[in-house]
Design an enzyme around this catalytic site. Structure first.
Site, mmCIF file in Angstrom:
data_model
loop_
_atom_site.group_PDB
_atom_site.id
_atom_site.type_symbol
_atom_site.label_atom_id
_atom_site.label_comp_id
_atom_site.label_asym_id
_atom_site.label_seq_id
_atom_site.Cartn_x
_atom_site.Cartn_y
_atom_site.Cartn_z
ATOM 1 N N ASN A 14 0.832 -1.209 0.000
ATOM 2 C CA ASN A 14 0.000 0.000 0.000
ATOM 3 C C ASN A 14 0.863 1.254 0.000
ATOM 4 O O ASN A 14 0.537 2.235 -0.676
ATOM 5 C CB ASN A 14 -0.954 0.000 1.197
ATOM 6 C CG ASN A 14 -2.224 -0.784 0.907
ATOM 7 O OD1 ASN A 14 -3.051 -0.352 0.113
ATOM 8 N ND2 ASN A 14 -2.342 -1.951 1.521
ATOM 9 N N ARG A 61 3.459 -0.254 26.129
ATOM 10 C CA ARG A 61 2.914 0.263 24.879
ATOM 11 C C ARG A 61 2.950 1.794 24.858
ATOM 12 O O ARG A 61 3.237 2.417 23.834
ATOM 13 C CB ARG A 61 1.468 -0.227 24.723
ATOM 14 C CG ARG A 61 0.872 0.010 23.354
ATOM 15 C CD ARG A 61 -0.533 -0.549 23.280
ATOM 16 N NE ARG A 61 -0.586 -1.996 23.323
ATOM 17 C CZ ARG A 61 -0.412 -2.785 22.268
ATOM 18 N NH1 ARG A 61 -0.167 -2.261 21.082
ATOM 19 N NH2 ARG A 61 -0.472 -4.093 22.386
ATOM 20 N N HIS A 105 -8.135 -0.818 5.972
ATOM 21 C CA HIS A 105 -8.435 -2.102 6.606
ATOM 22 C C HIS A 105 -9.020 -3.043 5.559
ATOM 23 O O HIS A 105 -9.878 -2.634 4.766
ATOM 24 C CB HIS A 105 -9.426 -1.904 7.757
ATOM 25 C CG HIS A 105 -9.734 -3.177 8.476
ATOM 26 N ND1 HIS A 105 -8.843 -3.762 9.357
ATOM 27 C CD2 HIS A 105 -10.807 -3.992 8.418
ATOM 28 C CE1 HIS A 105 -9.361 -4.889 9.811
ATOM 29 N NE2 HIS A 105 -10.555 -5.055 9.261
HETATM 30 C C1 GAR Z 1 -3.119 -4.672 3.908
HETATM 31 O O1 GAR Z 1 -3.989 -5.641 3.389
HETATM 32 C C2 GAR Z 1 -3.843 -3.761 4.888
HETATM 33 O O2 GAR Z 1 -5.173 -3.509 4.523
HETATM 34 C C3 GAR Z 1 -3.771 -4.571 6.157
HETATM 35 O O3 GAR Z 1 -2.485 -5.121 6.154
HETATM 36 C C4 GAR Z 1 -2.057 -5.321 4.808
HETATM 37 C C5 GAR Z 1 -0.707 -4.661 4.650
HETATM 38 O O4 GAR Z 1 -0.163 -4.946 3.369
HETATM 39 N N1 GAR Z 1 -4.015 -3.765 7.311
HETATM 40 C C6 GAR Z 1 -4.662 -4.194 8.397
HETATM 41 O O5 GAR Z 1 -5.028 -5.340 8.519
HETATM 42 C C7 GAR Z 1 -4.865 -3.155 9.478
HETATM 43 N N2 GAR Z 1 -5.874 -3.563 10.396
HETATM 44 P P1 GAR Z 1 0.981 -4.027 2.775
HETATM 45 O O6 GAR Z 1 2.078 -3.940 3.843
HETATM 46 O O7 GAR Z 1 1.451 -4.759 1.546
HETATM 47 O O8 GAR Z 1 0.397 -2.687 2.471
#
Ligand code: GAR
Length: 216
Positions: A14, A61, A105
């Site tokens: 992304n 955290r 998400h």
């Molecule tokens: C993506 O599918 C994003 O939507 C998800 O993690 C992946 C990251 O992929 N995010 C979540 O699940 C957040 N709750 P990437 O590192 O290739 O962008």
């Protein structure tokens, strides 16, 4: 031009889609809580400053988020972009960037917040799945929805094929939403986000192999 700091945890596809989209956005820095995140190398290749902040170095955290905020604030971003950032955020963090903290998400929220969204969508037998870009609030994977993209769930889908179909749409959706943000077109009223001059805030993926019959 707005200035953005992007937070990642892994692959960074992304992030790559955002960087390739020629947005009116200055990407000031990319920060990962995992030093080995592939997305960091990608950002470095684009000459964007990167920071690896290993969350395992902090027991609390709140201490980790405080350190993270210190790094983010050094860049004075207009927007903080979560792109596959897989840490629960503290209230202090969410409060600091309220209204300028966005996330993508891999589900049609409010369905399937949390992890394993594609597996859970298949287990529920939903016929439509997708992804959501939203403002971040204290409730995990919840907040004013900026835009969504929907894909069909096909009978022979596996978690892998479904995830890939959604990911293709994520790479269209996030640049679109960030552009709207950069153009100052998004307002939030009573928890509902709207984009000025935009009839629809949804992207629909065509069903593979399903073509309208125009011969009749
Ligand atoms: C993506 O599918 C994003 O939507 C998800 O993690 C992946 C990251 O992929 N995010 C979540 O699940 C957040 N709750 P990437 O590192 O290739 O962008």
């Amino acid at each position: 031009m707005i200035r953005a700091v992007v937070l990642i945890s892994g692959r960074g596809s992304n992030l790559a889609a955002l960087l390739e989209a020629a947005l009116p956005v200055e990407f000031a820095a990319v920060i990962s809580n995992r030093p080995q995140a592939a997305g960091l190398a990608y950002a470095r290749g684009r000459s964007i400053p990167t920071i690896a902040l290993d969350h395992r170095d902090h027991v609390e955290r709140s201490a980790f988020d405080a350190e993270l905020m210190r790094h983010i604030d050094a860049y004075q971003p207009d927007v903080v972009v979560l792109a596959g950032y897989m840490r629960i955020l503290t209230e202090a963090f969410v409060a600091r960037y309220a209204g300028r903290l966005v996330n993508i998400h891999p589900s049609l929220l409010p369905s399937f917040p949390g992890l394993d969204t594609h597996r859970r969508a298949l287990a529920e037998g939903v016929k439509i799945h997708g992804c959501t870009v939203h403002f971040v609030t204290n409730q995990v994977d919840h907040g004013p929805i900026i835009a969504q993209a929907a894909v069909p769930v096909l009978p022979d889908d596996t978690e892998t094929t479904l995830a890939l179909r959604v990911l293709v749409q994520e790479h269209r959706l996030y640049p679109m939403a960030l552009r709207w943000l950069a153009e100052g077109r998004i307002t939030v009223t009573n928890g509902v986000a709207r984009v000025s001059g935009q009839a629809s805030q949804a992207l629909l993926a065509p069903i593979p192999g399903d073509h309208a019959d125009l011969s009749a």
